[in-house]
Design an enzyme around this catalytic site. Structure first.
Site, PDB file in Angstrom:
ATOM      1  N   HIS A  80       1.252  -2.596   9.459  1.00  0.00           N
ATOM      2  CA  HIS A  80       2.668  -2.908   9.235  1.00  0.00           C
ATOM      3  C   HIS A  80       3.558  -2.327  10.342  1.00  0.00           C
ATOM      4  O   HIS A  80       3.102  -1.608  11.224  1.00  0.00           O
ATOM      5  CB  HIS A  80       3.132  -2.379   7.875  1.00  0.00           C
ATOM      6  CG  HIS A  80       2.464  -3.043   6.713  1.00  0.00           C
ATOM      7  ND1 HIS A  80       2.882  -4.255   6.201  1.00  0.00           N
ATOM      8  CD2 HIS A  80       1.403  -2.654   5.953  1.00  0.00           C
ATOM      9  CE1 HIS A  80       2.112  -4.586   5.176  1.00  0.00           C
ATOM     10  NE2 HIS A  80       1.199  -3.647   5.017  1.00  0.00           N
ATOM     11  N   HIS A 108       0.835  -1.203   0.000  1.00  0.00           N
ATOM     12  CA  HIS A 108       0.000   0.000   0.000  1.00  0.00           C
ATOM     13  C   HIS A 108       0.871   1.255   0.000  1.00  0.00           C
ATOM     14  O   HIS A 108       0.622   2.190  -0.769  1.00  0.00           O
ATOM     15  CB  HIS A 108      -0.919   0.013   1.224  1.00  0.00           C
ATOM     16  CG  HIS A 108      -2.150  -0.815   1.070  1.00  0.00           C
ATOM     17  ND1 HIS A 108      -2.235  -1.879   0.200  1.00  0.00           N
ATOM     18  CD2 HIS A 108      -3.371  -0.743   1.681  1.00  0.00           C
ATOM     19  CE1 HIS A 108      -3.431  -2.426   0.285  1.00  0.00           C
ATOM     20  NE2 HIS A 108      -4.151  -1.748   1.168  1.00  0.00           N
TER      21      HIS A 108
END
Length: 260
Positions: free
Chosen positions: A212, A154
């Site tokens: 993340h 992303h």
């Protein structure tokens, strides 16, 4: 149609302006670092935006490159033809989208490969008991949880798409309209691309503060910025390349702006 033109002018003045283009790489780096530090030091409570099923993630981010490609294709075609009057130059510029697609494909597969070679299969997200499975697909097929170094796709793709859109929409300030349908079509496309940039920046921020770890996000963002720099700041300046958008090229060469 007047509302559309006012909307396009507002986006050009407040969002996709020269100052934002110039400082956007620094802004993205700050978001990636700042959001990551916030996540590590003072995590935000759960919200709609850390649910992977939120509407922007499901219908936009999952198809990030598709949306960017779909909106840039007609915009580059119309604006570059209006500025240059050459189909050959338009086709050359459109090849930049093929280059972008190649970067997207190579980087995405590289990230998956890194996750594969660094990962193992576990029974749950607690990562306590490992299971012997060859790859992520097989692991998930048997109800396991694959854990490896998952570089943020992303962060990579959102940052890359934002920077590409900013580069390609820079031509808007150089266009003079003589025909009503030209103005209407280009303003509509520019407005759509402006809204898309706002969505991408927002989702980039959400990724930074919710998902993340810091290294995965920083590396993903670095790949996106590096792909942009290699193309728009180095390769596209060379004779054998897709070339820069006409306004950027004429600006850098100190030539008069194209008019049609």
């Amino acid at each position: 149609m007047e509302r559309l033109e006012n909307c396009a002018q507002m986006f050009q003045r407040k969002f996709l302006n020269e100052a934002f283009r110039r400082h956007c790489p620094v802004l993205l780096a700050c978001i990636a670092l700042g959001g990551s530090l916030l996540k590590e030091l003072s995590p935000l409570p759960d919200s709609y935006w850390n649910n992977k099923r939120n509407v922007l993630n499901v219908y936009f981010v999952k198809f990030c490159w598709g949306w960017t490609l779909w909106l840039l294709l007609p915009f580059i075609t119309l604006t570059n033809y209006k500025l240059t009057g050459s189909i050959t130059k338009v086709l050359r510029r459109l090849s930049s989208l093929l280059v972008g697609t190649l970067f997207w494909y190579l980087c995405t597969n590289l990230f998956l490969y890194i996750e594969h070679i660094t990962g193992s299969c576990y029974e749950s997200e607690a990562l306590l008991d490992s299971i012997e499975h060859q790859d992520r697909k097989e692991c998930r097929l048997h109800g396991g949880f694959w854990h490896g170094f998952d570089i943020s796709g992303h962060c990579f793709l959102l940052s890359y798409c934002i920077l590409i859109i900013l580069e390609e929409t820079s031509v808007i300030r150089s266009i003079q309209f003589e025909r009503h349908w030209h103005r209407m079509a280009i303003n509509a496309q520019f407005t759509a691309l402006s809204i898309l940039v706002i969505i991408w920046v927002w989702m980039f921020l959400c990724t930074a503060v919710y998902f993340h770890n810091i290294f995965q996000k920083v590396i993903g963002t670095a790949f996106g910025m590096l792909a942009w720099y290699i193309t728009y700041r180095w390769w596209y300046l060379q004779p054998i390349s897709p070339g820069l958008p006409p306004a950027s090229a004429s600006h850098s060469e100190k030539e008069p702006v194209y008019k049609n």
